[in-house]
Motif scaffolding. Structure first.
Motif, mmCIF file in Angstrom:
data_model
loop_
_atom_site.group_PDB
_atom_site.id
_atom_site.type_symbol
_atom_site.label_atom_id
_atom_site.label_comp_id
_atom_site.label_asym_id
_atom_site.label_seq_id
_atom_site.Cartn_x
_atom_site.Cartn_y
_atom_site.Cartn_z
ATOM 1 N N SER A 23 7.670 2.385 -14.429
ATOM 2 C CA SER A 23 7.654 2.338 -15.890
ATOM 3 C C SER A 23 6.227 2.678 -16.315
ATOM 4 C CB SER A 23 8.020 0.943 -16.364
ATOM 5 O OG SER A 23 6.861 0.132 -16.392
ATOM 6 N N HIS A 24 6.052 3.017 -17.601
ATOM 7 C CA HIS A 24 4.722 3.401 -18.065
ATOM 8 C C HIS A 24 3.754 2.230 -18.005
ATOM 9 C CE1 HIS A 24 6.523 1.579 -21.590
ATOM 10 N NE2 HIS A 24 5.304 1.411 -22.074
ATOM 11 N N GLN A 25 4.288 1.009 -17.825
ATOM 12 C CA GLN A 25 3.387 -0.139 -17.812
ATOM 13 C C GLN A 25 2.877 -0.452 -16.408
ATOM 14 O OE1 GLN A 25 6.280 -2.461 -19.735
ATOM 15 N NE2 GLN A 25 4.981 -2.881 -21.509
ATOM 16 N N ASP A 26 3.586 0.081 -15.406
ATOM 17 C CA ASP A 26 3.196 -0.237 -14.031
ATOM 18 C C ASP A 26 2.063 0.683 -13.604
ATOM 19 O OD1 ASP A 26 2.907 -0.843 -11.449
ATOM 20 O OD2 ASP A 26 4.937 -0.273 -10.807
ATOM 21 N N LEU A 27 0.836 0.150 -13.631
ATOM 22 C CA LEU A 27 -0.325 0.969 -13.269
ATOM 23 C C LEU A 27 -0.932 0.470 -11.954
ATOM 24 C CD1 LEU A 27 -1.941 1.389 -16.789
ATOM 25 C CD2 LEU A 27 -0.637 3.062 -15.514
ATOM 26 N N SER A 28 -0.114 -0.257 -11.161
ATOM 27 C CA SER A 28 -0.645 -0.762 -9.892
ATOM 28 C C SER A 28 -0.885 0.403 -8.938
ATOM 29 C CB SER A 28 0.351 -1.740 -9.275
ATOM 30 O OG SER A 28 1.564 -1.072 -9.031
ATOM 31 N N ALA A 29 -1.760 0.174 -7.940
ATOM 32 C CA ALA A 29 -2.134 1.246 -7.015
ATOM 33 C C ALA A 29 -0.943 1.606 -6.117
ATOM 34 C CB ALA A 29 -3.308 0.783 -6.174
ATOM 35 N N LEU A 30 -0.882 2.882 -5.714
ATOM 36 C CA LEU A 30 0.154 3.328 -4.778
ATOM 37 C C LEU A 30 -0.137 2.756 -3.402
ATOM 38 C CD1 LEU A 30 0.226 7.113 -5.677
ATOM 39 C CD2 LEU A 30 2.137 5.535 -5.939
ATOM 40 N N ASP A 31 0.941 2.448 -2.671
ATOM 41 C CA ASP A 31 0.761 1.964 -1.304
ATOM 42 C C ASP A 31 0.455 3.163 -0.401
ATOM 43 O OD1 ASP A 31 0.834 0.783 1.095
ATOM 44 O OD2 ASP A 31 3.012 0.438 1.145
ATOM 45 N N LEU A 32 -0.743 3.154 0.200
ATOM 46 C CA LEU A 32 -1.176 4.331 0.967
ATOM 47 C C LEU A 32 -0.739 4.260 2.430
ATOM 48 C CD1 LEU A 32 -4.776 4.971 -0.423
ATOM 49 C CD2 LEU A 32 -2.600 5.889 -1.171
ATOM 50 N N ALA A 33 -0.046 3.155 2.825
ATOM 51 C CA ALA A 33 0.256 2.956 4.244
ATOM 52 C C ALA A 33 1.086 4.098 4.820
ATOM 53 C CB ALA A 33 0.978 1.629 4.429
ATOM 54 N N HIS A 34 2.067 4.621 4.050
ATOM 55 C CA HIS A 34 2.953 5.650 4.596
ATOM 56 C C HIS A 34 2.614 7.041 4.099
ATOM 57 C CE1 HIS A 34 5.205 2.410 6.298
ATOM 58 N NE2 HIS A 34 5.306 1.834 5.105
ATOM 59 N N VAL A 35 1.454 7.165 3.465
ATOM 60 C CA VAL A 35 1.065 8.479 2.946
ATOM 61 C C VAL A 35 0.366 9.254 4.061
ATOM 62 C CG1 VAL A 35 -0.425 9.623 1.279
ATOM 63 C CG2 VAL A 35 0.863 7.616 0.603
ATOM 64 N N PRO A 36 0.823 10.487 4.352
ATOM 65 C CA PRO A 36 0.171 11.253 5.422
ATOM 66 C C PRO A 36 -1.298 11.514 5.084
ATOM 67 C CG PRO A 36 2.094 12.426 4.535
ATOM 68 C CD PRO A 36 1.914 11.224 3.716
ATOM 69 N N LEU A 37 -2.085 11.654 6.130
ATOM 70 C CA LEU A 37 -3.535 11.811 5.991
ATOM 71 C C LEU A 37 -3.916 12.922 5.022
ATOM 72 C CD1 LEU A 37 -5.518 10.074 7.530
ATOM 73 C CD2 LEU A 37 -5.948 12.036 9.035
ATOM 74 N N GLU A 38 -3.170 14.054 5.100
ATOM 75 C CA GLU A 38 -3.521 15.224 4.285
ATOM 76 C C GLU A 38 -3.304 14.971 2.799
ATOM 77 O OE1 GLU A 38 -1.666 15.138 6.876
ATOM 78 O OE2 GLU A 38 -2.330 16.630 8.347
ATOM 79 N N VAL A 39 -2.348 14.072 2.491
ATOM 80 C CA VAL A 39 -2.009 13.839 1.088
ATOM 81 C C VAL A 39 -2.801 12.651 0.545
ATOM 82 C CG1 VAL A 39 -0.070 13.487 -0.482
ATOM 83 C CG2 VAL A 39 0.283 14.692 1.647
ATOM 84 N N ARG A 40 -3.507 11.965 1.439
ATOM 85 C CA ARG A 40 -4.193 10.737 1.022
ATOM 86 C C ARG A 40 -5.224 10.971 -0.095
ATOM 87 N NH1 ARG A 40 -4.731 6.327 5.547
ATOM 88 N NH2 ARG A 40 -2.503 6.785 5.514
ATOM 89 N N PRO A 41 -6.038 12.053 -0.011
ATOM 90 C CA PRO A 41 -6.995 12.260 -1.111
ATOM 91 C C PRO A 41 -6.305 12.354 -2.462
ATOM 92 C CG PRO A 41 -7.474 13.749 0.703
ATOM 93 C CD PRO A 41 -6.189 13.065 1.041
ATOM 94 N N LEU A 42 -5.148 13.027 -2.498
ATOM 95 C CA LEU A 42 -4.393 13.154 -3.745
ATOM 96 C C LEU A 42 -3.936 11.778 -4.239
ATOM 97 C CD1 LEU A 42 -2.992 15.218 -5.680
ATOM 98 C CD2 LEU A 42 -0.971 14.947 -4.253
ATOM 99 N N ALA A 43 -3.371 10.998 -3.304
ATOM 100 C CA ALA A 43 -2.869 9.673 -3.670
ATOM 101 C C ALA A 43 -4.030 8.780 -4.120
ATOM 102 C CB ALA A 43 -2.142 9.053 -2.492
ATOM 103 N N GLU A 44 -5.188 8.930 -3.466
ATOM 104 C CA GLU A 44 -6.340 8.114 -3.855
ATOM 105 C C GLU A 44 -6.804 8.473 -5.259
ATOM 106 O OE1 GLU A 44 -8.917 8.781 -0.562
ATOM 107 O OE2 GLU A 44 -8.036 7.140 0.605
ATOM 108 N N GLU A 45 -6.750 9.794 -5.558
ATOM 109 C CA GLU A 45 -7.117 10.227 -6.914
ATOM 110 C C GLU A 45 -6.149 9.628 -7.937
ATOM 111 O OE1 GLU A 45 -9.656 11.669 -8.349
ATOM 112 O OE2 GLU A 45 -10.593 11.594 -6.378
ATOM 113 N N VAL A 46 -4.854 9.604 -7.583
ATOM 114 C CA VAL A 46 -3.849 9.018 -8.494
ATOM 115 C C VAL A 46 -4.184 7.548 -8.718
ATOM 116 C CG1 VAL A 46 -1.432 8.364 -8.734
ATOM 117 C CG2 VAL A 46 -2.024 10.640 -7.894
ATOM 118 N N ASN A 47 -4.550 6.837 -7.641
ATOM 119 C CA ASN A 47 -4.901 5.419 -7.768
ATOM 120 C C ASN A 47 -6.125 5.221 -8.653
ATOM 121 O OD1 ASN A 47 -2.773 4.501 -6.363
ATOM 122 N ND2 ASN A 47 -3.868 4.125 -4.454
#
Ligand SMILES: Nc1ncnc2c1ncn2[C@@H]1O[C@H](COP(=O)(O)OP(=O)(O)OP(=O)(O)O)[C@@H](O)[C@H]1O
Ligand SMILES: [Mg+2]
Length: 470
Positions: free
Chosen positions: A205-229
């Motif tokens: 929902s638009h209210q959920d601004l908690s950080a993404l769980d990076l545990a299952h994110v592949p290494l190559e996509v991690r910078p993107l996910a970190e930027e999202v966080n």
């Protein structure tokens, strides 16, 4: 459909499958070439054998070699299930001994004793495989040789080639189909974490601004996910500020609106016209106060970083601008018998500023100085330059803001306790937002000897001026 955006999955599949298909085509071409070599190899020996048998029918006669081959014998020799055969015989002197006249002599056919030669030729409009071989016909004198050529149409050779290619291709197709399945699976599987990430974001929902769980994110996509966080964190902070502001604003508006209502109710129940008049005058003051609060709230929202309408920077002569505004304050100052003075350098001093916002800044500072100093006090607006900066200061000789309050007065809705004058507590918050938009910094100190206040705004030099000076 037909979109032009880059599609990761499509690009990966195309990049991996296209070479596989190209490989299949190349493989088929090589297979065809190899198979036709094999077919020739298999049938050339038989052809050579027939040439040898033809040579057995050549005998030495009184006037040189002679071919003793009846048409029936020739037919028996050249019989074949699939192909038509033909032969022709030459002496070493180049004389034709017999055979199919349309069969061309292979050139160069070499000298007697040369190895057999194979080639393709056209015979009656059909491609034929030809062997040309010098063969001894007299056991007593092996040096005596005739040139025998035998030609054969290509039916069984072509059939063998096709059979070999077909069986090769069948195996190839199975392998490539398996490779394609593996590629498609690997691409799907490889992109699954990315899709899962997308789904996880889409479900929020638009209210959920908690950080993404990076545990299952592949290494190559991690910078993107970190930027999202990181973005989520910034959004959360901004949203917090916004929510606090809305809560504060609502709270600040509630009291005066309730006051207005109470005053109106009172006035409505009042039979005496003189008292109604008095109530109306009070109502007017309250409405003015409310209007000021609303204006200040709007100014605050307008100058909020991030939520800013475009800042319209232009070269502004600070001295002329500040003088003009100060003069507008003269009637108000006069009402409180305040001596409002102006000190300038007497020369143009440009800064890069948004005129509307700069006006808000100066107005709020003069308003405070006039409002919070004593009746009959002194307020001075001064423009100067130092170290390349343009400096605007507004000083008064009223009660000093205690040093421990000098930072807090810039906070929204913060007012000093015990003040008699009205105010919404937003003026200095607006001033500091506008200063930040202009890259300016503000200092507050007492004017002298621990009395009065001096608010000083340090503007960076105008880009145009700095460039002109350079
Ligand atoms: N020149 C000054 N002299 C004395 N006190 C001041 C002066 N300027 C500001 N203050 C104090 O700082 C507080 C905050 O000022 P600010 O301008 O932010 O709000 P305000 O004047 O109360 O309301 P607003 O300007 O929004 O109508 C004031 O309420 C006042 O107590
Ligand atoms: Mg103020």
């Amino acid at each position: 459909m037909g979109s032009r955006e880059p599609r990761l999955k499509r690009a990966l599949l195309a990049g991996l499958l296209a070479p596989l298909v190209a490989l299949l085509v190349l493989d088929t071409a090589i297979g065809w070439w190899t198979a036709s070599r094999l077919a020739d190899h298999a049938y050339d020996r038989g052809l050579h054998e027939i040439a040898r048998e033809v040579a057995l029918h050549v005998h030495e006669g009184p006037s040189g070699p002679r071919l003793d081959l009846s048409p029936a014998a020739a037919q028996a020799l050249l019989v074949d299930q699939d192909d038509r055969l033909a032969f022709r015989v030459w002496t070493s002197a180049g004389q034709v001994l017999g055979g199919e006249p349309a069969l061309q002599r292979l050139e160069p056919a070499g000298r007697p004793g040369a190895a057999a030669r194979f080639a393709s030729q056209d015979l009656h409009g059909e491609t034929v495989r030809v062997v040309a071989s010098w063969l001894p016909y007299d056991e007593a004198a092996p040096a005596r040789q005739v040139l025998v050529q035998v030609a054969e149409t290509l039916n069984k050779r072509n059939r063998l080639t096709r059979d070999i290619v077909a069986s090769l291709l069948a195996a190839q197709l199975v392998l490539i189909a398996m490779a394609c399945v593996a590629v498609v699976w690997a691409v799907r599987h490889g992109l699954r974490p990315l899709e899962a990430l997308g789904r996880a974001l889409a479900r929020r929902s638009h209210q959920d601004l908690s950080a993404l769980d990076l545990a299952h994110v592949p290494l190559e996509v991690r910078p993107l996910a970190e930027e999202v966080n990181a973005l989520m964190l910034r959004l959360e902070t901004a949203l917090d500020v916004q929510n606090r502001f809305i809560a504060d604003a609502a709270h600040q508006l509630k009291t005066p609106v309730a006051g207005l209502k109470a005053q109106i109710e009172l006035a409505l129940g009042e039979p005496d016209p003189a008292r109604v008049r008095h109530s109306l005058a009070q109502l007017y003051v309250s409405a003015e106060r409310l209007s000021r609060l609303v204006q200040q709230l709007l100014a605050l929202a307008r100058n909020e970083p991030g939520a800013v309408a475009a800042v319209n920077l232009q070269a502004v002569d600070l001295e002329a601008f500040a003088l003009e505004i100060s003069m507008e304050w003269a009637p108000q100052a006069l009402r409180r018998a305040i001596d409002l003075g102006f000190e300038g350098e007497g020369r143009p001093s440009s800064i890069d500023a948004d005129p509307d916002r700069l006006r808000d800044l100066i107005n709020n500072l003069i308003d405070n100085a006039v409002r919070y100093s004593h009746e009959g006090g002194r307020v001075t607006v001064k423009v100067a330059s130092a170290g390349g900066e343009r400096i605007l200061s507004i000083s008064d000789d009223g009660p000093s803001i205690p040093p421990e309050e000098r930072t807090r007065v810039f906070e929204r809705f913060h007012r000093l306790l015990g003040g008699k004058a009205d105010g919404s507590g937003l003026g200095l918050a607006i001033v500091s937002e506008i200063a930040a938009l202009h890259g300016a910094r503000i200092t507050v100190e007492d004017d002298h000897d621990g009395t009065g206040n001096r608010f000083t705004v340090h503007f960076p030099p105008s880009e145009a001026v700095a460039r002109g000076a350079a």
